[in-house]
Design a protein around this motif. Structure first.
Motif, PDB file in Angstrom:
ATOM      1  N   GLY A 181       0.803  -1.206   0.000  1.00  0.00           N
ATOM      2  CA  GLY A 181       0.000   0.000   0.000  1.00  0.00           C
ATOM      3  C   GLY A 181       0.841   1.263   0.000  1.00  0.00           C
TER       4      GLY A 181
ATOM      5  N   GLY B 276       2.334   1.767  -3.392  1.00  0.00           N
ATOM      6  CA  GLY B 276       1.330   2.238  -4.338  1.00  0.00           C
ATOM      7  C   GLY B 276       1.058   3.725  -4.184  1.00  0.00           C
ATOM      8  N   LEU B 277       0.972   4.192  -2.943  1.00  0.00           N
ATOM      9  CA  LEU B 277       0.755   5.612  -2.704  1.00  0.00           C
ATOM     10  C   LEU B 277       1.953   6.445  -3.142  1.00  0.00           C
TER      11      LEU B 277
ATOM     12  N   ALA C 274      -1.628   0.352  -8.272  1.00  0.00           N
ATOM     13  CA  ALA C 274      -2.998   0.394  -7.771  1.00  0.00           C
ATOM     14  C   ALA C 274      -3.460   1.841  -7.634  1.00  0.00           C
TER      15      ALA C 274
ATOM     16  N   ARG D  54      -5.124   5.239  -6.012  1.00  0.00           N
ATOM     17  CA  ARG D  54      -4.814   5.783  -4.694  1.00  0.00           C
ATOM     18  C   ARG D  54      -5.713   5.193  -3.607  1.00  0.00           C
TER      19      ARG D  54
ATOM     20  N   ASP E 136      -7.296   2.269  -3.530  1.00  0.00           N
ATOM     21  CA  ASP E 136      -6.981   0.870  -3.260  1.00  0.00           C
ATOM     22  C   ASP E 136      -5.678   0.738  -2.485  1.00  0.00           C
ATOM     23  N   SER E 137      -4.700   1.572  -2.815  1.00  0.00           N
ATOM     24  CA  SER E 137      -3.437   1.549  -2.082  1.00  0.00           C
ATOM     25  C   SER E 137      -3.645   1.971  -0.632  1.00  0.00           C
ATOM     26  N   ARG E 138      -4.482   2.976  -0.435  1.00  0.00           N
ATOM     27  CA  ARG E 138      -4.774   3.428   0.935  1.00  0.00           C
ATOM     28  C   ARG E 138      -5.477   2.337   1.723  1.00  0.00           C
TER      29      ARG E 138
END
Length: 230
Positions: A116, A119-120, A145, A147, A149-151
């Protein structure tokens, strides 16, 4: 089945909803069971872990493109091994419950937190280096991913790590006799631990269900490359 066809049918929201469903089942089984022994706790966790591992493997195959599959594959392997370990009768003990669940929670939590966070970070605007091509202009953002979904992955990963740390704070040999009117019993460490796992499953179920039903922002169209423009 091509990646494009699979992406139209299966999305990250489906993975989140499937994980939420199995977490909710584990929550119900623990909440409505009067027996919070190690045998019951390990049995519930084993079923939850194996079902969740299958979701991770399906996600790696049907949802995520090449370059973004490693978190699902790693979490699937670790979760499947933890679930299979929980299915072994000699490990359905107090020590076995703590060892299996703590190990699983910490490892998968770290994997999902790292995924995550990466991804962010990949989506964070930054100044390009000389000669560097923007990742959103050559098709590679498919491996990153969104934002939201990463969060969500970051939050669930942190919650999993907190589960492991919380279980480490529970003494395995804790026993506190209690009496409430005509009801007498003993509050043990394994009872607290199984309850903590049930609480974790409830939090994850609610969070992933909300994330799964939340509307997604439309993906921005990729900027054409020089050759396409020509």
């Amino acid at each position: 089945m091509s990646d494009t066809a699979a992406a139209r049918t299966f999305e990250v929201r489906h993975v989140q909803l499937a994980r939420a469903a199995f977490a909710a089942i584990a929550t119900v089984m623990i909440t409505f069971s009067s027996d919070h022994s190690a045998v019951v706790g390990v049995a519930v966790f084993s079923g939850f872990a194996i079902a969740t591992a299958l979701v991770h493997f399906a996600a790696a195959w049907l949802v995520y493109p090449a370059g973004a599959r490693w978190p699902s594959i790693l979490m699937g392997i670790v979760t499947l091994l933890a679930g299979m370990a929980g299915g072994l009768t000699p490990l359905r003990t107090i020590t076995g419950f703590f060892a299996i669940v703590v190990t699983w929670a910490v490892i998968t939590g770290v994997i999902e937190t790292v995924a995550g966070a990466r991804g962010l970070r990949a989506l964070k605007p930054r100044e390009l280096k000389p000669g560097e091509i923007a990742p959103w202009s050559d098709g590679t953002p498919a491996a990153v991913a969104p934002r939201g979904d990463s969060r969500d992955a970051l939050v669930v990963g942190i919650i999993s790590i907190m589960l492991g740390l919380a279980l480490l704070c529970v003494p395995t040999g804790f026993a506190l006799p209690y009496a409430v009117e005509d009801i007498q019993g003993t509050l043990t460490g394994i009872t607290i631990a199984v309850g903590i796992f049930g609480g974790y499953a409830a939090i994850v179920a609610v969070y992933l269900a909300i994330a799964g039903f939340s509307p997604r922002a439309a993906a921005p169209a990729s900027t054409p490359t020089t050759e396409d423009a020509a």
